[in-house]
Every structure is written in C-alpha cells, then in structure tokens.
Design an enzyme around this catalytic site. Structure first.
Site, PDB file in Angstrom:
ATOM      1  N   ASN A  64       0.866  -1.182   0.000  1.00 18.73           N
ATOM      2  CA  ASN A  64       0.000   0.000   0.000  1.00 18.73           C
ATOM      3  C   ASN A  64       0.903   1.233   0.000  1.00 18.73           C
ATOM      4  O   ASN A  64       1.998   1.201   0.573  1.00 18.73           O
ATOM      5  CB  ASN A  64      -0.893  -0.007   1.241  1.00 18.73           C
ATOM      6  CG  ASN A  64      -2.039   0.973   1.108  1.00 18.73           C
ATOM      7  OD1 ASN A  64      -2.999   0.710   0.393  1.00 18.73           O
ATOM      8  ND2 ASN A  64      -1.935   2.105   1.772  1.00 18.73           N
ATOM      9  N   ASN A 113     -13.159  -0.576 -10.114  1.00 17.46           N
ATOM     10  CA  ASN A 113     -14.352  -0.259 -10.903  1.00 17.46           C
ATOM     11  C   ASN A 113     -13.975   0.622 -12.088  1.00 17.46           C
ATOM     12  O   ASN A 113     -14.418   1.765 -12.195  1.00 17.46           O
ATOM     13  CB  ASN A 113     -15.361   0.491 -10.025  1.00 17.46           C
ATOM     14  CG  ASN A 113     -16.556  -0.377  -9.690  1.00 17.46           C
ATOM     15  OD1 ASN A 113     -16.829  -1.369 -10.357  1.00 17.46           O
ATOM     16  ND2 ASN A 113     -17.276   0.010  -8.650  1.00 17.46           N
ATOM     17  N   SER A 142     -17.863  -7.519  -7.948  1.00 13.11           N
ATOM     18  CA  SER A 142     -19.059  -6.965  -7.304  1.00 13.11           C
ATOM     19  C   SER A 142     -19.384  -7.697  -6.018  1.00 13.11           C
ATOM     20  O   SER A 142     -19.141  -8.892  -5.882  1.00 13.11           O
ATOM     21  CB  SER A 142     -20.268  -7.093  -8.231  1.00 13.11           C
ATOM     22  OG  SER A 142     -21.430  -6.674  -7.527  1.00 13.11           O
ATOM     23  N   GLY A 143     -19.950  -6.941  -5.094  1.00 12.78           N
ATOM     24  CA  GLY A 143     -20.428  -7.551  -3.851  1.00 12.78           C
ATOM     25  C   GLY A 143     -20.115  -6.717  -2.623  1.00 12.78           C
ATOM     26  O   GLY A 143     -20.354  -7.164  -1.501  1.00 12.78           O
ATOM     27  N   GLY A 144     -19.559  -5.511  -2.867  1.00 14.94           N
ATOM     28  CA  GLY A 144     -19.240  -4.671  -1.720  1.00 14.94           C
ATOM     29  C   GLY A 144     -18.154  -5.319  -0.866  1.00 14.94           C
ATOM     30  O   GLY A 144     -17.501  -6.286  -1.287  1.00 14.94           O
ATOM     31  N   LYS A 157     -19.505  -5.386 -15.840  1.00  9.47           N
ATOM     32  CA  LYS A 157     -19.669  -4.842 -14.478  1.00  9.47           C
ATOM     33  C   LYS A 157     -20.444  -3.509 -14.528  1.00  9.47           C
ATOM     34  O   LYS A 157     -21.257  -3.222 -13.642  1.00  9.47           O
ATOM     35  CB  LYS A 157     -18.292  -4.638 -13.829  1.00  9.47           C
ATOM     36  CG  LYS A 157     -18.321  -3.931 -12.466  1.00  9.47           C
ATOM     37  CD  LYS A 157     -19.106  -4.712 -11.423  1.00  9.47           C
ATOM     38  CE  LYS A 157     -18.945  -4.263  -9.996  1.00  9.47           C
ATOM     39  NZ  LYS A 157     -19.274  -2.911  -9.625  1.00  9.47           N
ATOM     40  N   HIS A 201     -23.981  -4.342 -14.920  1.00  3.99           N
ATOM     41  CA  HIS A 201     -24.413  -4.794 -13.590  1.00  3.99           C
ATOM     42  C   HIS A 201     -24.775  -3.579 -12.723  1.00  3.99           C
ATOM     43  O   HIS A 201     -25.819  -3.548 -12.070  1.00  3.99           O
ATOM     44  CB  HIS A 201     -23.292  -5.601 -12.920  1.00  3.99           C
ATOM     45  CG  HIS A 201     -23.467  -5.824 -11.450  1.00  3.99           C
ATOM     46  ND1 HIS A 201     -23.256  -4.827 -10.510  1.00  3.99           N
ATOM     47  CD2 HIS A 201     -23.864  -6.910 -10.736  1.00  3.99           C
ATOM     48  CE1 HIS A 201     -23.516  -5.295  -9.310  1.00  3.99           C
ATOM     49  NE2 HIS A 201     -23.876  -6.553  -9.412  1.00  3.99           N
ATOM     50  N   ASN A 202     -23.917  -2.584 -12.730  1.00  4.91           N
ATOM     51  CA  ASN A 202     -24.176  -1.423 -11.879  1.00  4.91           C
ATOM     52  C   ASN A 202     -25.380  -0.620 -12.363  1.00  4.91           C
ATOM     53  O   ASN A 202     -26.125  -0.069 -11.553  1.00  4.91           O
ATOM     54  CB  ASN A 202     -22.927  -0.539 -11.794  1.00  4.91           C
ATOM     55  CG  ASN A 202     -21.964  -1.071 -10.745  1.00  4.91           C
ATOM     56  OD1 ASN A 202     -21.819  -2.277 -10.588  1.00  4.91           O
ATOM     57  ND2 ASN A 202     -21.311  -0.183 -10.033  1.00  4.91           N
ATOM     58  N   ARG A 209     -31.370   9.682  -9.434  1.00  8.36           N
ATOM     59  CA  ARG A 209     -30.310   9.980  -8.451  1.00  8.36           C
ATOM     60  C   ARG A 209     -29.867  11.439  -8.578  1.00  8.36           C
ATOM     61  O   ARG A 209     -29.665  12.128  -7.587  1.00  8.36           O
ATOM     62  CB  ARG A 209     -29.102   9.069  -8.649  1.00  8.36           C
ATOM     63  CG  ARG A 209     -29.322   7.713  -8.075  1.00  8.36           C
ATOM     64  CD  ARG A 209     -28.034   7.108  -7.575  1.00  8.36           C
ATOM     65  NE  ARG A 209     -28.249   5.686  -7.363  1.00  8.36           N
ATOM     66  CZ  ARG A 209     -27.346   4.850  -6.883  1.00  8.36           C
ATOM     67  NH1 ARG A 209     -26.151   5.284  -6.578  1.00  8.36           N
ATOM     68  NH2 ARG A 209     -27.637   3.585  -6.715  1.00  8.36           N
TER      69      ARG A 209
END
Ligand code: 6PG
Length: 468
Positions: free
Chosen positions: A33, A104, A128-130, A182, A185-186, A287
C-alpha cells in the site's frame, strides 16, 4: 522470498477484503500500500491469516516476493491512479508478469490499457459484492486474453461466490469486456434500487405505511419471486432503529442519493450504442434529481403538496409486488439487450447465459430470478428475455399490475420514473405500428431527409408537403 502466489496493491476497504479472501482460500499473498502504516496495520489485524500474508514496503519488494510468472492485482481508485500505478509497476516486471485491474474501471479505459500493454499480460476484472462480497465471495467478471485469464482462474474461482457448487467468476471477453459487464451490472443495480425506492414511496406516501410495516412487506416479498439481496437489505434498512430519535433510522436519512458514477457510465454508453435502457437511465436521472433538494422544496411550495394518499383499496400489496416483478424483468431485458449491442459493436460475443450465472451469487444484484434468466437466455436464440417463454409469461401476467400502479401513482402525484419508463418501454415494444412516421414526415418537411414508403418499401422518398 519469491514464494507468494499472487500480489495485491491497494489496501483500501475492497483491496483489504479481497486480500484476506485470497489468503483465506489458502494462497500466499504479498501486499503493498502507498502508506506503509496501512500495510502494517493490515498484517497485524489479519489474525490467523497473517501467516499467508507478506507485507512489503516498496514495489521492488512486492515484486520480489511473488513467484514468477507473477500476477499482481490492483485495487486502487479508478481513473488516473490506475494508470499511475501501472506506469510505476510495469518497468519492474518481466514480460510474462500479469497486471490485473480489479477496480471499478471504465471499460473504455480498460480497452485502452489493454492496447497500451502491447502484448504484456493484462486483465481488467469487474468485482461486485461490496466489502462483504470481496471478503467472502464476490462475483467476478473477467476481460482480456482467455489464456491469461486461465493462468489465474483457479485463484479467482476459489475466492468467488459459489452458486450450487459453481463459482461466480467468468471470462466475458477481450479487452474491457469484464468491466463493461460490471458497468451493466451497476446500471441494473441502480435501476433495481430505484424501483424498490419508488414502491417504498407508494407504501409510505400513498398508503401511509410505517417503516416497520414496509420492512415486513419487503421481508415477505423476499420469500417469493422477488427474492434478492436488494429486497432483503431494503427490508433490513426499513427495520433499523435510530437511537437518537427512538424511531426508524430510514426516516432520518436525507433523501439525496450519492453515486460514484458507474450507473452514469452505463447510461452514457447506452446512448453510444443506441441501446434502449430507459429504466436504467431513469434511475440515473432520479439519483441526479434526488440531489436537487432545494429546488424540489421550492417547486413543492409553488406547485402543490407533493404525493397524495391513495384512495382506500386503490392498490393492493400484491399488485405492487407484481408491478415490481414486471419492472425488474423489463430492466434486465434492457440490460441484456445492451450487452448484445456491445457484443456487436466491439466484436466481443459476450456470453449472456454465463453472465446471468455469474450474477446469481456474490454480487449486489443477485436474485433467484437470475437462475431462470440464465436458463432462458441459453434456450432463447433471440437472446432477448422479453421473447423467452418463461419471462414472456411473467410479463403477460404482470404488466396489468405495472400499468395500474403507474397510473394510480400518476393520478396522486407520486413520481415513478423507473417503473414508468419500464411500462413505456413495454408499450412501445408491443406497438407494431408506432408513430415515428410523423417524425420522418417532420424531418423531410424541414430538411428533405427522406422517408421509406410503407406500401412499396421505396426509400429516399419526399413530400410533396402542404404549404412547404
Ligand atoms: C458492487 C457495487 C460497487 C459500487 C458501489 C457504489 O457491485 O459491489 O456496484 O461496485 O461501486 O455500490 O456505487 P455508487 O456509489 O455509484 O452507488
């Protein structure tokens, strides 16, 4: 050194969760990191998994800790940080070493990066899946070279969610295909969330239901055809208690939705592809409009009192459920239609049934309906859910409820942009003789753009127009 099977850069929420997931599945992983203290804290908090984790303080050390040919996952914020990270890492790697962007990313960036890699191994994968998905099993959508995917698919299969023994990880196609899937998906995620919020609005403003009552309704729907992660958590959100006010937490949340922008990318891309996804577009617009709180308050004061209560018995809970089922099928019809359009445009041959399979578990839009979608898409040569017998039956049986809900809400000032867009899509699709003949007439009147005659199919026809 040099004994880790894989490396990972970026120990933010998603990166840390994914690294733990990889370690938990028995793979030795080296991590790095930008801020070394984050790496140290990550290692020290990894508990029993810390033996599988090699923390590193420089990129050189990271590279040295991984067995060649190496595979390194990037979990850094989308956009420029990914380019910067690739630029810093690539010179340290060998020609067989693989960089996997698992953030993402906008798929157009992934397309470009695949070309920029000049044959060096690069994959763009949608995850995906948080946080919970990343930690215990996300859905994974891969893009790049098939052979490169095969090099790491054993790791990705192992960490992915599992649906009846099948991993929710799949290869979607070349270049940015994984990130494209993806994005769709979003888009579906936005639409699904918006349609649930619209039904919540009818229950709250039209029927005067409390958050607790709404929680029970959603919980009961989660036992039927609407069973899904988003319905489940919507029930839990409605059931949550706020200590400060001793009331429902939902009632104290400001009605302005955030967004990182992936739904917007989908809507923009749909326009490039001329792919009609009005339910998803309506959700993105909703939104944006949710953020306009001051303007909405001003308009409510100027034009009236906002949503009105429905008359007694105007709508039943079952009718609302049926309307939501209908909206959901229409939303997926559009999402898969966009995927078909992208397949043609980019030459990707995106595997529709496989995509539905990958979405069955782990991801945010997981739902019981996706299993049936996968089967229907496999059987249906049109690759259009609307014409697949199973879903055509559902639409036939539920569109009356959607119409009833949209019309009743409209008469009572309750906005249903996504459900309304679904209904308009359905009605447009089942109108064989539409109204674009008027548009063609207008275009020819003012610009001599020409039209095709209905009676003999002759093209490039013009007026004469009255008083032209
Ligand atoms: C997922 C989600 C995730 C998304 C966040 C926030 O599949 O895990 O789609 O990738 O980024 O849910 O999205 P918004 O901020 O745009 O709502």
């Amino acid at each position: 050194m040099s004994d880790c099977e894989i490396g990972l850069i970026g120990l933010g929420t998603m990166g840390a969760a994914l690294a733990l997931n990889i370690a938990d599945n028995g793979f030795d992983i080296a991590v790095w990191n930008r801020t070394t203290s984050v790496t140290e804290t990550f290692k020290s908090e990894a508990g029993a998994l810390s033996d599988k984790i090699t923390p590193t303080t420089t990129l050189e050390e990271l590279v040295a800790a991984i067995k060649p040919p190496r595979a390194i996952i990037l979990m850094v914020p989308a956009g420029q940080p990914v380019d910067d990270q690739i630029a810093a890492l690539r010179p340290l790697l060998g020609d067989d070493d693989l960089i996997i962007d698992a953030g993402n990313a906008n798929f157009r960036d992934t397309n470009r990066r695949a070309i920029d890699a000049k044959g060096l191994p690069f994959l763009g994968i949608g995850v995906s899946g948080g946080e919970e998905g990343a930690r215990f099993g996300p859905a994974i959508m891969g893009g790049g070279d098939r052979a490169t995917w095969d090099r790491v698919s054993h790791i990705l299969d192992a960490i992915a969610a599992d649906f009846n023994g099948e991993p929710c990880a799949g290869f979607m196609g070349a270049e940015g295909a994984g990130h494209f899937v993806k994005a769709v998906h979003n888009g579906i995620e936005y639409a699904d969330m918006q349609m649930i919020a619209e039904v919540y609005g009818i229950l709250r403003d039209g029927m005067g239901k409390s958050a607790g009552e709404i929680a029970e309704i959603f919980a009961s729907w989660n036992e039927g055809p609407l069973q899904s992660y988003l319905i489940e958590i919507s029930g839990k959100v409605a059931a949550s208690h706020d200590v400060a006010t001793d009331g429902p937490l939902l009632d104290v949340i400001v009605d302005a939705a955030g967004q990182k922008g992936t739904g917007r990318w989908t809507a923009i891309e749909a326009q490039h592809l001329a792919a009609p996804i009005p339910v998803i577009e309506a959700a993105v617009v909703a939104r944006n409009m949710s953020a306009r709180r001051d303007e909405r308050a001003k308009a409510e004061a100027l034009f009236g009192t906002g949503p009105q209560p429905l008359g007694d018995g105007a709508l039943s809970i079952e009718t609302l459920e049926q309307a939501l089922i209908c909206g959901k099928v229409l939303c997926y019809t559009q999402g898969f239609g966009m995927i078909v359009a992208a397949s043609k445009e980019f030459g990707w041959d995106l595997p529709l049934p496989e995509i539905a399979k990958v979405w069955r578990a782990g991801c945010i839009i997981r739902s019981s309906m996706l299993d049936d979608m996968s089967a229907s898409l496999a059987e249906n040569p049109d690759r259009d859910l609307m014409f697949a017998p199973f879903f055509a039956d559902i639409l036939s049986n539920t569109h009356g409820s959607l119409r009833n809900v949209v019309a009743t809400a409209a008469m009572n000032g309750i906005p249903l942009p996504a459900l309304g867009a679904g209904l308009a899509y359905f009605d447009t699709m089942r109108t064989a003789r539409g109204t674009a003949n008027m548009i063609q007439g207008q275009r020819d009147f003012f610009g001599l753009h020409g039209f095709v005659r209905l009676d003999d199919n002759s093209s490039d026809q013009h007026g004469p127009w009255a008083n032209a």
